[in-house]
Structure formats: structure tokens, C-alpha cells
Design a protein around this motif. Structure first.
Motif, PDB file in Angstrom:
ATOM      1  N   GLY A 238       0.834  -1.196   0.000  1.00 62.03           N
ATOM      2  CA  GLY A 238       0.000   0.000   0.000  1.00 62.03           C
ATOM      3  C   GLY A 238       0.869   1.245   0.000  1.00 62.03           C
ATOM      4  N   ARG A 239       0.400   2.282  -0.665  1.00 61.01           N
ATOM      5  CA  ARG A 239       1.190   3.505  -0.799  1.00 61.01           C
ATOM      6  C   ARG A 239       0.901   4.471   0.342  1.00 61.01           C
ATOM      7  N   PRO A 240       1.956   4.940   1.022  1.00 59.39           N
ATOM      8  CA  PRO A 240       1.772   5.897   2.117  1.00 59.39           C
ATOM      9  C   PRO A 240       1.029   7.160   1.704  1.00 59.39           C
ATOM     10  N   ASP A 241       1.249   7.654   0.478  1.00 59.86           N
ATOM     11  CA  ASP A 241       0.570   8.877   0.054  1.00 59.86           C
ATOM     12  C   ASP A 241      -0.937   8.669  -0.069  1.00 59.86           C
ATOM     13  N   VAL A 242      -1.364   7.447  -0.298  1.00 60.69           N
ATOM     14  CA  VAL A 242      -2.786   7.135  -0.379  1.00 60.69           C
ATOM     15  C   VAL A 242      -3.351   6.850   1.012  1.00 60.69           C
ATOM     16  N   LEU A 243      -2.605   6.103   1.812  1.00 61.22           N
ATOM     17  CA  LEU A 243      -3.085   5.657   3.115  1.00 61.22           C
ATOM     18  C   LEU A 243      -2.978   6.726   4.210  1.00 61.22           C
ATOM     19  N   ALA A 244      -1.898   7.496   4.198  1.00 62.47           N
ATOM     20  CA  ALA A 244      -1.606   8.411   5.316  1.00 62.47           C
ATOM     21  C   ALA A 244      -2.703   9.432   5.602  1.00 62.47           C
ATOM     22  N   PRO A 245      -3.279  10.100   4.612  1.00 61.99           N
ATOM     23  CA  PRO A 245      -4.281  11.119   4.960  1.00 61.99           C
ATOM     24  C   PRO A 245      -5.459  10.560   5.775  1.00 61.99           C
ATOM     25  N   ALA A 246      -6.004   9.441   5.375  1.00 64.67           N
ATOM     26  CA  ALA A 246      -7.132   8.860   6.115  1.00 64.67           C
ATOM     27  C   ALA A 246      -6.682   8.357   7.484  1.00 64.67           C
ATOM     28  N   GLN A 247      -5.521   7.730   7.535  1.00 65.04           N
ATOM     29  CA  GLN A 247      -5.014   7.217   8.807  1.00 65.04           C
ATOM     30  C   GLN A 247      -4.772   8.365   9.782  1.00 65.04           C
ATOM     31  N   LEU A 248      -4.140   9.434   9.290  1.00 66.39           N
ATOM     32  CA  LEU A 248      -3.892  10.599  10.143  1.00 66.39           C
ATOM     33  C   LEU A 248      -5.200  11.191  10.645  1.00 66.39           C
TER      34      LEU A 248
ATOM     35  N   ARG B  95       4.354   9.368   5.472  1.00 67.82           N
ATOM     36  CA  ARG B  95       3.956  10.250   4.375  1.00 67.82           C
ATOM     37  C   ARG B  95       5.136  11.075   3.892  1.00 67.82           C
ATOM     38  N   HIS B  96       5.898  11.660   4.809  1.00 64.55           N
ATOM     39  CA  HIS B  96       7.035  12.498   4.413  1.00 64.55           C
ATOM     40  C   HIS B  96       8.175  11.656   3.859  1.00 64.55           C
ATOM     41  N   ARG B  97       8.383  10.477   4.370  1.00 61.90           N
ATOM     42  CA  ARG B  97       9.410   9.569   3.835  1.00 61.90           C
ATOM     43  C   ARG B  97       9.066   9.218   2.400  1.00 61.90           C
ATOM     44  N   ASP B  98       7.778   8.947   2.160  1.00 60.17           N
ATOM     45  CA  ASP B  98       7.327   8.614   0.815  1.00 60.17           C
ATOM     46  C   ASP B  98       7.548   9.792  -0.128  1.00 60.17           C
ATOM     47  N   GLU B  99       7.278  11.015   0.340  1.00 64.21           N
ATOM     48  CA  GLU B  99       7.502  12.203  -0.474  1.00 64.21           C
ATOM     49  C   GLU B  99       8.974  12.362  -0.822  1.00 64.21           C
ATOM     50  N   ARG B 100       9.860  12.132   0.153  1.00 66.37           N
ATOM     51  CA  ARG B 100      11.298  12.240  -0.076  1.00 66.37           C
ATOM     52  C   ARG B 100      11.767  11.186  -1.060  1.00 66.37           C
ATOM     53  N   THR B 101      11.208   9.976  -0.966  1.00 69.51           N
ATOM     54  CA  THR B 101      11.587   8.884  -1.860  1.00 69.51           C
ATOM     55  C   THR B 101      11.159   9.199  -3.287  1.00 69.51           C
ATOM     56  N   GLN B 102       9.992   9.803  -3.466  1.00 67.98           N
ATOM     57  CA  GLN B 102       9.507  10.126  -4.802  1.00 67.98           C
ATOM     58  C   GLN B 102      10.327  11.220  -5.468  1.00 67.98           C
ATOM     59  N   ASP B 103      10.983  12.070  -4.673  1.00 67.82           N
ATOM     60  CA  ASP B 103      11.793  13.166  -5.217  1.00 67.82           C
ATOM     61  C   ASP B 103      13.113  12.680  -5.790  1.00 67.82           C
TER      62      ASP B 103
END
Length: 179
Positions: A110-120, A170-178
Motif C-alpha cells: 500500500g502507498r503511504p501517500d494514499v493511506l496516510a491522509p485517512a489514517q492521520l 507520508r514524508h518519507r514517501d515524499e522524499r523517496t519520490q523526489d
């Protein structure tokens, strides 16, 4: 007493009936939903089955209330109280099984960018509820039974940890995508 195998679910039922003084199985499930459900849940059918097992095992006694529905009311026997006290005094460690669905989804891709907003959002909502409970009660020591304040504090700290984790993911996923 027949030899009844005691499980955590058994102690769940004994503990709630002890706190209430007497209770029907329906009262047990209602009180559980009102109090311990955020950190320990049990299916309703299992509550009824446990009550029957504990009654058969001599740890509970039963009277029928003639008013209304002729409902049965359960109380702890002396043996039931002794068994519960023994369990409460046992310091045995049992590892926690968090059973967080979002974490399981991460494990399977599962992708953190998809899961994190609802989980948070859900963990923040739960944390607000716990914090409102603390604020609404004031000096918790006066209104909560021994151990209940600590259980509430566990819930608060757990929700804060989950919020911190999902922010990190979520932020780790953002850094990885960059990269």
C-alpha cells in the motif's frame, strides 16, 4: 466447579461484571462498548458464550429478574473474584498484537501517500476524543478507578505515536519520490 479454561476474554467478562457489581450479558457488552472498546473489543456473541462458560465453571452465579423480560443477572462468586484478583496481580508479559489494518496494507505494498491522509485523520479524531475526555473529567484521579487513568493515558500516547508514524511515512514517501 468444572475445569473451565480461562482466556483473556474470560477475564474481560469477569472484570466488567466486577466493576458493575452485577450485570446481564447485555450489560457487559454495553459497558464494554462504553469503556474498554477503544483498546479491547470482543464480539457480542463471545460475551454471551463467556458468560455461559463462567457460569457453568462456577465463577459466576445467576439470578432471574422477574420484572420485564425475566433477564438473568450475573455476579462473581467468591471463586470468581479470587480468580480475577489472581489474574490482576499476575505480572506476566504478553506481546501486543496491534492489528492496525493500515500497517498491514503498507506491508503488502500500500502507498503511504494514499493511506496516510485517512489514517492521520482517524488517529487525530480518536486523540481529540481522548483529550476531550481528560478535559471533561478534570482531575481524573477522583473520577476514574485505579488503572483507568493509566489506560486512558495509554490511548493518548498510542494515538500520538500513530500520528507521528503516519506523518513520518507520508514524508518519507515524499522524499523517496523526489529521488
Amino acid at each position: 466447579m468444572s475445569d473451565v479454561r480461562l482466556t483473556t476474554s474470560s477475564f474481560f467478562v469477569l472484570g466488567i461484571i466486577d466493576k458493575l457489581g452485577e450485570a446481564s450479558p447485555y450489560d457487559v457488552k454495553t459497558e464494554a462498548a462504553r469503556t474498554v472498546a477503544p483498546f479491547w473489543s470482543m464480539p457480542h456473541a463471545q460475551v454471551y458464550a463467556q458468560c455461559d462458560r463462567l457460569l457453568e465453571g462456577g465463577l459466576l452465579s445467576q439470578v432471574r429478574r422477574e420484572s420485564g423480560r425475566n433477564r438473568r443477572v450475573l455476579t462473581l462468586t467468591g471463586q470468581g473474584l479470587a480468580v480475577l484478583r489472581g489474574w490482576l496481580d499476575d505480572p506476566e508479559f504478553v506481546p501486543v498484537e496491534a492489528r492496525e489494518r493500515g500497517i498491514l496494507k503498507l506491508w503488502f505494498g500500500g502507498r503511504p501517500d494514499v493511506l496516510a491522509p485517512a489514517q492521520l485523520g482517524e488517529h487525530e479524531k480518536t486523540l481529540r476524543g481522548y483529550e476531550e475526555l481528560v478535559g471533561g473529567v478534570g482531575e481524573l484521579g477522583e473520577l476514574l478507578a485505579p488503572g483507568q487513568r493509566e489506560a486512558l493515558e495509554f490511548g493518548i500516547r498510542y494515538e500520538r505515536m500513530m500520528i507521528d508514524f503516519w506523518e513520518w511515512a507520508r514524508h518519507r514517501d515524499e522524499r523517496t519520490q523526489d529521488r
